[in-house]
Design a protein around this motif. Structure first.
Motif, short mmCIF file in Angstrom:
data_model
loop_
_atom_site.label_atom_id
_atom_site.label_comp_id
_atom_site.label_asym_id
_atom_site.label_seq_id
_atom_site.Cartn_x
_atom_site.Cartn_y
_atom_site.Cartn_z
N ALA B 9 0.83 -1.20 0.00
CA ALA B 9 0.00 0.00 0.00
C ALA B 9 0.86 1.25 0.00
O ALA B 9 0.61 2.20 -0.74
CB ALA B 9 -0.90 0.00 1.23
N ALA B 13 0.82 3.86 -2.90
CA ALA B 13 0.30 5.17 -2.55
C ALA B 13 1.31 6.26 -2.87
O ALA B 13 0.96 7.32 -3.39
CB ALA B 13 -0.05 5.20 -1.06
N GLY B 16 1.33 7.06 -6.40
CA GLY B 16 0.10 7.77 -6.75
C GLY B 16 0.17 9.23 -6.36
O GLY B 16 -0.14 10.11 -7.15
N VAL B 72 -10.46 6.18 -12.33
CA VAL B 72 -10.09 5.21 -11.30
C VAL B 72 -11.37 4.67 -10.67
O VAL B 72 -12.08 5.38 -9.96
CB VAL B 72 -9.21 5.84 -10.20
CG1 VAL B 72 -8.61 4.76 -9.33
CG2 VAL B 72 -8.13 6.69 -10.81
N LEU B 73 -11.64 3.40 -10.95
CA LEU B 73 -12.90 2.80 -10.51
C LEU B 73 -12.67 1.97 -9.25
O LEU B 73 -11.72 1.20 -9.17
CB LEU B 73 -13.43 1.88 -11.63
CG LEU B 73 -14.65 1.03 -11.28
CD1 LEU B 73 -15.87 1.91 -11.07
CD2 LEU B 73 -14.91 0.01 -12.38
N ARG B 74 -13.55 2.18 -8.25
CA ARG B 74 -13.51 1.32 -7.05
C ARG B 74 -14.90 0.74 -6.82
O ARG B 74 -15.91 1.41 -6.99
CB ARG B 74 -13.08 2.14 -5.82
CG ARG B 74 -11.63 2.59 -5.83
CD ARG B 74 -10.64 1.45 -5.62
NE ARG B 74 -10.87 0.73 -4.38
CZ ARG B 74 -10.26 1.01 -3.23
NH1 ARG B 74 -9.37 1.97 -3.16
NH2 ARG B 74 -10.52 0.32 -2.15
N VAL B 82 -17.71 -0.33 2.80
CA VAL B 82 -16.76 -0.55 1.72
C VAL B 82 -16.72 0.68 0.80
O VAL B 82 -15.64 1.14 0.39
CB VAL B 82 -17.13 -1.82 0.91
CG1 VAL B 82 -16.17 -2.02 -0.25
CG2 VAL B 82 -17.13 -3.04 1.81
N VAL B 84 -17.48 3.81 1.57
CA VAL B 84 -16.86 4.94 2.27
C VAL B 84 -15.34 4.80 2.24
O VAL B 84 -14.61 5.76 1.97
CB VAL B 84 -17.40 4.99 3.72
CG1 VAL B 84 -16.51 5.82 4.60
CG2 VAL B 84 -18.81 5.53 3.74
N ASP B 85 -14.86 3.59 2.50
CA ASP B 85 -13.42 3.37 2.47
C ASP B 85 -12.86 3.61 1.08
O ASP B 85 -11.81 4.24 0.92
CB ASP B 85 -13.10 1.94 2.92
CG ASP B 85 -11.61 1.66 2.80
OD1 ASP B 85 -10.90 1.95 3.76
OD2 ASP B 85 -11.17 1.19 1.73
N LYS B 88 -12.66 7.33 0.42
CA LYS B 88 -11.59 7.97 1.18
C LYS B 88 -10.23 7.63 0.56
O LYS B 88 -9.35 8.49 0.48
CB LYS B 88 -11.65 7.47 2.63
CG LYS B 88 -10.68 8.15 3.57
CD LYS B 88 -11.04 9.60 3.81
CE LYS B 88 -10.08 10.25 4.80
NZ LYS B 88 -10.23 11.72 4.81
N SER B 89 -10.09 6.39 0.13
CA SER B 89 -8.85 5.98 -0.50
C SER B 89 -8.62 6.73 -1.81
O SER B 89 -7.51 7.16 -2.12
CB SER B 89 -8.90 4.46 -0.69
OG SER B 89 -8.09 4.04 -1.72
N ASP B 92 -7.66 10.39 -0.69
CA ASP B 92 -6.38 10.55 0.01
C ASP B 92 -5.21 9.96 -0.76
O ASP B 92 -4.13 10.54 -0.78
CB ASP B 92 -6.46 9.88 1.39
CG ASP B 92 -7.21 10.73 2.38
OD1 ASP B 92 -7.42 11.93 2.10
OD2 ASP B 92 -7.58 10.21 3.45
N LEU B 93 -5.39 8.80 -1.34
CA LEU B 93 -4.26 8.11 -1.96
C LEU B 93 -4.13 8.43 -3.44
O LEU B 93 -3.04 8.49 -3.97
CB LEU B 93 -4.37 6.59 -1.76
CG LEU B 93 -4.45 6.14 -0.30
CD1 LEU B 93 -4.49 4.62 -0.20
CD2 LEU B 93 -3.29 6.68 0.53
N ASP B 94 -5.26 8.63 -4.13
CA ASP B 94 -5.19 8.96 -5.56
C ASP B 94 -5.31 10.46 -5.80
O ASP B 94 -5.09 10.92 -6.91
CB ASP B 94 -6.30 8.23 -6.32
CG ASP B 94 -6.05 6.73 -6.38
OD1 ASP B 94 -5.03 6.33 -6.99
OD2 ASP B 94 -6.82 5.96 -5.81
N VAL B 115 -16.98 11.61 3.69
CA VAL B 115 -15.79 11.79 2.85
C VAL B 115 -15.87 13.06 2.00
O VAL B 115 -15.04 13.96 2.13
CB VAL B 115 -15.53 10.57 1.93
CG1 VAL B 115 -14.28 10.80 1.09
CG2 VAL B 115 -15.37 9.31 2.76
#
Lengths: 315, 420
Positions: B9, B13, B16, B72-74, B82, B84-85, B88-89, B92-94, B115
């Motif tokens: 990670a 990250a 990214g 970027v698909l989540r 899931v 919400v996480d 947030k990812s 914050d990360l992308d 978020v």
């Protein structure tokens, strides 16, 4: 780098909130052998109680007392405990898989009540605007989340310390005795029914605490948060971490939630965007695979139960 | 195992963050949080692909501010925690400044409150219908970061009530699906029909996927209604309709848009549905919609039939146009520019690479534009909601025929009259 820190704080909040529920289940299954398949239901009771006690007033919906955060937490635990006492008394004659079926049914019932009793729960629209106390005391999302993490850590710390003390006490040894052989325990003058009920109520109160912490953090509660998949996730966390070990319960929550979320992150990075829409299936496979491998390598969980031999037992 | 995942990670990250720290560093990332697995997986997968299609078309026209856009698909798996996480990812990360999604309101709402709003990131949903969003926006709790390209229930109940009263019905029973969609629609319908001079004999909720709805139907039959307003989805809707008719209910049915489906007509039997009427969001009579449909067919070898496809295309395109218009890429500037690229006084621009290229030229010249997209001309109100044109339909034999059409302006006028 700030982004990474911010995400880790957020991740820890969610996984430790799950961890609280896992601690509750661990008391029931790990130490007492109670097969509670209704975790989502008792979490829901705590969550809705929190929302009703601390949330803002709404037309045509009960509640909105705007009470302080701590009152909400205590109320949530009390409500879950009361629910558990009723369920526990009604199911006191049930063991093992029979208890599992009964509690599963009860959790589904609770979810349906949340969905249909609009006056109390807002029905399918849920309850919005639940205050997060950290927003009043800190500025900016990172500081607020760090503060909330601190509050979650305090809750986890107190729960953990209390449970550690309880399971090492005579009452805790009685739980294990009942788990291993309740006829033998009864022959020593103990009352397995009563002790089982006590452990069930206490465990469900802790699950209620978990639900309350989740609702305040997210600011919203709806019936869709308490589907049976939540029960499955909490159980997986306990089994992977190691049941009958409170450290294992918390570690399991971190690992399983980590796998659950990290698998999505990795797929979004590795899989080309043209086929990412199919990535959901890959994520499910990845989660399943990692869990199966963990259990094959460590069948008793990552940290299993610590075995104790009485000081008085001699050769 | 924890260490290994933690390391992966951190490495991922860091790479990214390195590429998205500045305002217009390439590529520009757009986050999407959609349920591509789980109960909504079938629907979500097509929505996700259409979102990507919109990004590809924007890239063909040169991307945003000279940068290619990365989609970027989540996956939310249909679960709020899931989703919400994932959001947030992405933030914050992308480093994304805008999120597309989610589909169900039960996921979109937690993402918004925990978020998007705290992180000052714009969230545009293609599909969430809950009235709670409008309430939150009215209370100022969305801080303007929330938009949706899905026309809200507001117009559905209005057109349903108008259709009922215009057909001469005065005592209507209502059976509705117990979801945020059904509850909101039924409640509004009750108010709207009273304003138009009709009345309700009963409001009966049903829960999805039951074997029989005899109890609900019996309850709805009380009070001798002359018509039934049915808010349902095809499988359960067919069960309810069969039981309703077999217990002696009237065949004067008014049904919502989800029942405009051959599955429903066949399961009940078209011969029993000749007095049924329905409404639906209309494809606006605009060249922009036809051109989207043609481009979609060319790309996916099939027509864009299914929930959320037109609206997700517009959600993506509007966000990217707002980025282009603002000149930098922050949540605040996207939020403030979304209404400028859908301005009623602007020069009209259409979907597809040429349309977007034209939009970019106009924006470069400092002109305001009006994006007329796959769902027609979008016009976000103060709460981030949009309206859509409506049509009414009935069955003639086995054939589904259109009986009326209301443009966006007419729908808006009807709602003003009902709310005023």
């Amino acid at each position: 780098m700030i982004g990474l820190v911010s995400y880790i704080v957020f991740f820890l909040i969610l996984s430790l909130i799950f961890g609280v529920a896992v601690l509750g289940l661990n008391l029931q299954w790990g130490f007492t052998g109670l097969f509670n398949a209704g975790v989502a239901g008792f979490t829901a009771i705590g969550a809705y109680t929190m929302a009703i006690l601390t949330g803002p007033a709404r037309d045509a919906v009960f509640g909105g007392f705007e009470l302080p955060f701590v009152v909400g937490l205590i109320g949530a635990m009390a409500a879950s405990g009361m629910g558990a006492a009723i369920v526990g008394l009604a199911t006191s004659s049930l063991r093992h898989e029979y208890l599992a079926v009964a509690t599963f049914g009860i959790a589904v019932t609770i979810q349906l009540v949340c969905l249909n009793w609009e006056y109390l729960t807002g029905g399918t629209l849920g309850l919005i605007g639940i205050p997060n106390p950290s927003k009043a005391w800190a500025d900016g999302p990172l500081a607020q989340n760090a503060l909330y993490l601190l509050m979650v850590l305090v809750s986890v710390g107190l729960t953990f310390a209390a449970l550690e003390r309880i399971v090492k006490s005579p009452w805790g040894r009685m739980l294990k005795a009942i788990r291993e052989d309740d006829v033998a325990a009864a022959s020593l003058g103990k009352s397995p029914e009563r002790v089982r009920l006590e452990a069930f109520v206490l465990g469900c109160m802790i699950m209620g605490l978990s639900g309350a912490l989740y609702v305040s953090f997210i600011g919203y509660v709806s019936p869709w948060d308490f589907l049976p998949i939540l029960t499955f996730q909490i159980w997986t966390m306990l089994i992977v971490g190691g049941s009958a070990n409170n450290r294992g319960a918390l570690l399991g929550a971190l690992i399983v939630w980590g796998v659950w979320t990290m698998s999505g992150f990795i797929i979004s990075r590795v899989v080309p965007s043209e086929i990412q829409a199919q990535g959901g299936a890959m994520q499910a496979v990845l989660i399943g695979l990692i869990l199966v491998v963990t259990l094959l390598i460590r069948p008793r969980g990552l940290i299993g139960e610590e075995l104790h031999v009485s000081r008085h037992a001699g050769p | 195992m924890l260490q290994k995942f933690g390391l992966a990670a951190v490495v991922a990250a860091l790479t990214g963050i390195g590429s998205s720290a500045g305002a217009v560093d390439c590529p520009v990332k757009l986050g999407a949080i959609l349920p591509v697995s789980g109960p909504m997986g079938q629907v979500g997968e097509r929505i996700a692909e259409t979102g990507l299609f919109a990004v590809e078309q924007f890239n063909e026209a040169g991307g945003v501010l000279g940068c290619p856009v990365e989609y970027v698909l989540r996956d939310t798996q249909g679960q709020s925690a899931v989703g919400v996480d994932a959001a947030k990812s992405l933030v914050d990360l992308d480093g994304v400044q805008a999120l597309i999604g989610a589909v169900s309101s039960g996921v979109s709402l937690p993402v918004l409150t925990s978020v998007a709003v705290p992180s000052k990131v714009v969230q545009v949903s293609c599909c969430s219908s809950s009235e709670s969003f409008t309430t939150l926006a009215e209370e100022g709790k969305t801080e303007g970061y929330w938009f949706r390209t899905y026309a809200t229930n507001r117009s559905q109940s209005a057109i349903g009530a108008k259709l009922t009263v215009d057909s001469g019905f005065r005592k209507t029973a209502v059976i509705y699906v117990n979801t945020d969609f059904g509850v909101g629609l039924a409640k509004r319908f009750e108010r709207d029909i009273a304003k138009l001079g009709g009345s309700i004999t009963s409001l009966v909720a049903y829960n999805e996927s039951q074997q029989s709805y005899r109890a609900e139907v019996t309850k709805a039959l009380e009070g001798n209604p002359d018509s039934l307003f049915l808010v349902a989805f095809p499988v359960d809707g067919a069960t309810i309709t069969r039981e309703w008719l077999s217990l002696g209910g009237t065949d004067n049915l008014i049904v919502n848009n989800s029942l405009r489906s051959d599955d429903y007509f066949q399961a009940v039997g078209s011969q029993f549905l000749q007095n049924m009427q329905g409404y639906d969001s209309a494809q606006p009579r605009l060249p922009s919609v036809d051109s989207f449909n043609e481009m979609f067919e060319a790309r996916f070898e099939g027509p864009p039939n299914g929930p959320g496809l037109h609206s997700v295309y517009d959600a993506v395109t509007v966000v990217l146009l707002a980025m282009e218009a603002s000149g930098d890429i922050t949540g605040d500037s996207i939020r403030d520019n979304i209404r400028l690229v859908t301005s009623p006084d602007g020069v009209e621009v259409y979907p597809g690479p040429e349309g977007i290229a034209r939009a970019k030229e106009l924006l470069a010249e400092g002109k305001t534009i009006r994006y007329v997209g796959a769902t027609g001309a979008l016009s976000f109100d103060g709460n981030g909601d949009v309206q859509a044109p409506k049509m009414t339909w009935k069955l003639d034999g086995d054939e589904n025929v259109e009986t009326g059409y209301m443009s966006t302006a007419e729908v808006a006028e009807l709602i003003r009259m009902l709310d005023g």
